[in-house]
Design a protein around this motif. Structure first.
Motif, PDB file in Angstrom:
ATOM      1  N   LEU A  44      47.221  48.263  25.688  1.00 55.71           N
ATOM      2  CA  LEU A  44      48.188  47.411  26.251  1.00 55.71           C
ATOM      3  C   LEU A  44      47.457  46.157  27.173  1.00 55.71           C
ATOM      4  CD1 LEU A  44      50.998  46.429  27.045  1.00 55.71           C
ATOM      5  CD2 LEU A  44      51.070  48.094  29.036  1.00 55.71           C
ATOM      6  N   LEU A  45      46.469  46.661  27.917  1.00 59.00           N
ATOM      7  CA  LEU A  45      45.883  45.681  28.918  1.00 59.00           C
ATOM      8  C   LEU A  45      45.164  44.789  28.034  1.00 59.00           C
ATOM      9  CD1 LEU A  45      44.406  47.954  31.747  1.00 59.00           C
ATOM     10  CD2 LEU A  45      46.086  46.084  31.791  1.00 59.00           C
ATOM     11  N   THR A  46      44.405  45.120  26.873  1.00 61.49           N
ATOM     12  CA  THR A  46      43.704  44.247  25.925  1.00 61.49           C
ATOM     13  C   THR A  46      44.603  43.315  25.311  1.00 61.49           C
ATOM     14  OG1 THR A  46      41.845  46.283  25.480  1.00 61.49           O
ATOM     15  CG2 THR A  46      42.065  44.040  24.212  1.00 61.49           C
ATOM     16  N   ARG A  47      45.828  43.760  24.850  1.00 52.86           N
ATOM     17  CA  ARG A  47      46.764  42.731  24.505  1.00 52.86           C
ATOM     18  C   ARG A  47      47.443  41.668  25.336  1.00 52.86           C
ATOM     19  NH1 ARG A  47      50.266  46.588  20.063  1.00 52.86           N
ATOM     20  NH2 ARG A  47      48.285  46.873  18.713  1.00 52.86           N
ATOM     21  N   LEU A  48      47.690  42.287  26.682  1.00 52.23           N
ATOM     22  CA  LEU A  48      48.129  41.398  27.577  1.00 52.23           C
ATOM     23  C   LEU A  48      47.014  40.173  27.987  1.00 52.23           C
ATOM     24  CD1 LEU A  48      49.614  43.890  30.436  1.00 52.23           C
ATOM     25  CD2 LEU A  48      50.882  41.871  29.016  1.00 52.23           C
ATOM     26  N   HIS A  77      39.629  35.546  32.419  1.00 50.24           N
ATOM     27  CA  HIS A  77      40.312  36.690  31.430  1.00 50.24           C
ATOM     28  C   HIS A  77      39.131  37.325  30.463  1.00 50.24           C
ATOM     29  CE1 HIS A  77      43.876  35.337  33.401  1.00 50.24           C
ATOM     30  NE2 HIS A  77      44.461  36.475  33.017  1.00 50.24           N
ATOM     31  N   PHE A  78      38.412  36.527  29.972  1.00 55.69           N
ATOM     32  CA  PHE A  78      37.325  37.025  29.299  1.00 55.69           C
ATOM     33  C   PHE A  78      36.466  38.061  29.975  1.00 55.69           C
ATOM     34  CE2 PHE A  78      38.021  33.622  26.189  1.00 55.69           C
ATOM     35  CZ  PHE A  78      38.197  34.707  25.037  1.00 55.69           C
ATOM     36  N   VAL A  79      36.172  37.736  31.390  1.00 53.77           N
ATOM     37  CA  VAL A  79      35.476  38.655  32.217  1.00 53.77           C
ATOM     38  C   VAL A  79      36.389  39.833  32.409  1.00 53.77           C
ATOM     39  CG1 VAL A  79      34.279  38.839  34.486  1.00 53.77           C
ATOM     40  CG2 VAL A  79      34.266  36.755  33.359  1.00 53.77           C
ATOM     41  N   TYR A  80      37.578  39.760  32.728  1.00 57.25           N
ATOM     42  CA  TYR A  80      38.477  40.988  32.977  1.00 57.25           C
ATOM     43  C   TYR A  80      38.263  41.777  31.349  1.00 57.25           C
ATOM     44  CZ  TYR A  80      40.584  37.966  36.455  1.00 57.25           C
ATOM     45  OH  TYR A  80      40.677  37.285  37.653  1.00 57.25           O
ATOM     46  N   LEU A  81      38.225  41.168  30.538  1.00 62.48           N
ATOM     47  CA  LEU A  81      38.203  41.994  29.268  1.00 62.48           C
ATOM     48  C   LEU A  81      36.888  42.774  28.989  1.00 62.48           C
ATOM     49  CD1 LEU A  81      39.480  42.380  26.578  1.00 62.48           C
ATOM     50  CD2 LEU A  81      38.267  40.433  25.470  1.00 62.48           C
ATOM     51  N   GLY A  82      35.669  42.194  29.718  1.00 62.65           N
ATOM     52  CA  GLY A  82      34.441  43.090  29.625  1.00 62.65           C
ATOM     53  C   GLY A  82      34.785  44.346  30.192  1.00 62.65           C
ATOM     54  N   ASN A  83      35.570  44.320  31.223  1.00 66.20           N
ATOM     55  CA  ASN A  83      35.797  45.676  32.030  1.00 66.20           C
ATOM     56  C   ASN A  83      36.516  46.824  31.108  1.00 66.20           C
ATOM     57  OD1 ASN A  83      35.316  45.231  35.139  1.00 66.20           O
ATOM     58  ND2 ASN A  83      36.416  43.322  34.344  1.00 66.20           N
ATOM     59  N   MET A  84      36.955  46.378  29.937  1.00 65.17           N
ATOM     60  CA  MET A  84      37.888  47.274  29.082  1.00 65.17           C
ATOM     61  C   MET A  84      36.726  48.092  28.433  1.00 65.17           C
ATOM     62  SD  MET A  84      40.618  46.792  30.279  1.00 65.17           S
ATOM     63  CE  MET A  84      41.514  47.717  28.911  1.00 65.17           C
ATOM     64  N   ARG A  85      35.427  47.610  28.220  1.00 65.67           N
ATOM     65  CA  ARG A  85      34.288  48.198  27.397  1.00 65.67           C
ATOM     66  C   ARG A  85      34.353  49.721  27.739  1.00 65.67           C
ATOM     67  NH1 ARG A  85      29.218  47.823  30.142  1.00 65.67           N
ATOM     68  NH2 ARG A  85      29.736  46.287  31.943  1.00 65.67           N
ATOM     69  N   ARG A  86      34.234  50.031  28.967  1.00 69.64           N
ATOM     70  CA  ARG A  86      34.083  51.386  29.493  1.00 69.64           C
ATOM     71  C   ARG A  86      35.448  52.073  30.360  1.00 69.64           C
ATOM     72  NH1 ARG A  86      28.881  51.333  33.503  1.00 69.64           N
ATOM     73  NH2 ARG A  86      29.159  53.405  33.342  1.00 69.64           N
ATOM     74  N   PHE A  87      36.403  51.437  29.717  1.00 72.38           N
ATOM     75  CA  PHE A  87      37.773  51.912  30.395  1.00 72.38           C
ATOM     76  C   PHE A  87      37.809  53.334  30.098  1.00 72.38           C
ATOM     77  CE2 PHE A  87      42.452  52.370  30.327  1.00 72.38           C
ATOM     78  CZ  PHE A  87      42.834  51.788  31.302  1.00 72.38           C
ATOM     79  N   PRO A  88      38.375  54.193  30.771  1.00 75.63           N
ATOM     80  CA  PRO A  88      38.957  53.884  32.262  1.00 75.63           C
ATOM     81  C   PRO A  88      37.752  54.026  33.550  1.00 75.63           C
ATOM     82  CG  PRO A  88      39.575  56.125  31.807  1.00 75.63           C
ATOM     83  CD  PRO A  88      38.939  55.343  30.439  1.00 75.63           C
ATOM     84  N   PHE A  89      36.654  54.072  32.983  1.00 73.89           N
ATOM     85  CA  PHE A  89      35.413  54.272  33.662  1.00 73.89           C
ATOM     86  C   PHE A  89      35.178  52.805  34.387  1.00 73.89           C
ATOM     87  CE2 PHE A  89      35.439  57.865  30.948  1.00 73.89           C
ATOM     88  CZ  PHE A  89      35.523  58.900  31.757  1.00 73.89           C
TER      89      PHE A  89
END
Length: 216
Positions: A44-48, A77-89
């Motif tokens: 959901l976060l990635t699509r948002l 938002h691309f930087v925010y997307l980088g946080n998803m690579r190890r989500f939720p850690f």
């Protein structure tokens, strides 16, 4: 009148306290949902993020928002997307996470200054009091900030608590464990809420409002 203003002040204080408790309870509940549905939350976060990038691009093309600020928002938002690579850690010392925190404040500052300057320019061009200024309404500006500036950082902040009960997988961080071997990883929202509640309890105990527990 003397009593009615005091009643108004008391009602404002009580309303603020209840609003704070409601927000804290809502954050706590959202963190529990993220813990239980980590995969869905990540999807959901990635699509948002992609949806908000599309919204900002359309706003630039159709409504003529500044190109530089739009690029800043899209890049953030691309930087925010980088946080998803190890989500939720998410490590609080991760440079990508720290950059995200800085970009939130930078986006808020520049977009706030843009709308403030646009409002001043619009009012300065009015020739009479009957002219209508060509500026976005408060609802439109607030919605823009809520969706395009604060939604994803706020969602990432809430999702930090998702690592409490997630089982480790190959290539992911190993969750911390206590002496009994149980997972003790604590989420950011829970830490803040528990810390505030414990602080209130300690102040109440020192003030004599709450008696300390008897120990045998």
């Amino acid at each position: 009148m003397w009593i009615l203003p005091l009643v108004g002040y008391l009602g404002s204080v009580l309303g603020f306290c209840f609003l704070t408790l409601a927000i804290a309870s809502g954050l706590y509940y959202l963190s529990e949902l993220v813990e239980e549905h980590t995969v869905i939350a990540k999807r959901l976060l990635t699509r948002l993020i992609y949806i908000i990038i599309g919204i900002q691009s359309v706003l630039w093309l159709v409504d003529g928002l500044p190109l530089l600020l739009t690029l800043l928002g899209v890049g953030s938002h691309f930087v925010y997307l980088g946080n998803m690579r190890r989500f939720p850690f998410v490590r609080l010392t991760d440079p990508l996470f720290l950059a995200s925190c800085v970009l939130v404040l930078v986006n808020h500052y520049f977009w706030f200054r843009h709308f403030s300057d646009a409002q001043q320019r619009s009012y300065s061009r009015l020739s009479s009091m009957y002219d209508q200024p060509d500026i976005p309404s408060f609802t439109e500006i607030a919605s823009f900030f809520g969706i395009c500036v604060w939604l994803i950082p706020f969602a990432l902040f809430v999702s930090l608590s998702a690592s409490d009960n997630v089982l480790p997988t190959i290539g992911s961080e190993q969750p911390s464990r206590d002496d009994g071997g149980k997972n003790k990883r604590q989420g950011m929202v829970k830490v803040i809420v528990d810390y505030v509640l414990s602080g209130i309890g300690e102040v109440s105990r020192l003030a004599g409002w709450k008696k300390p527990e008897e120990r045998f």
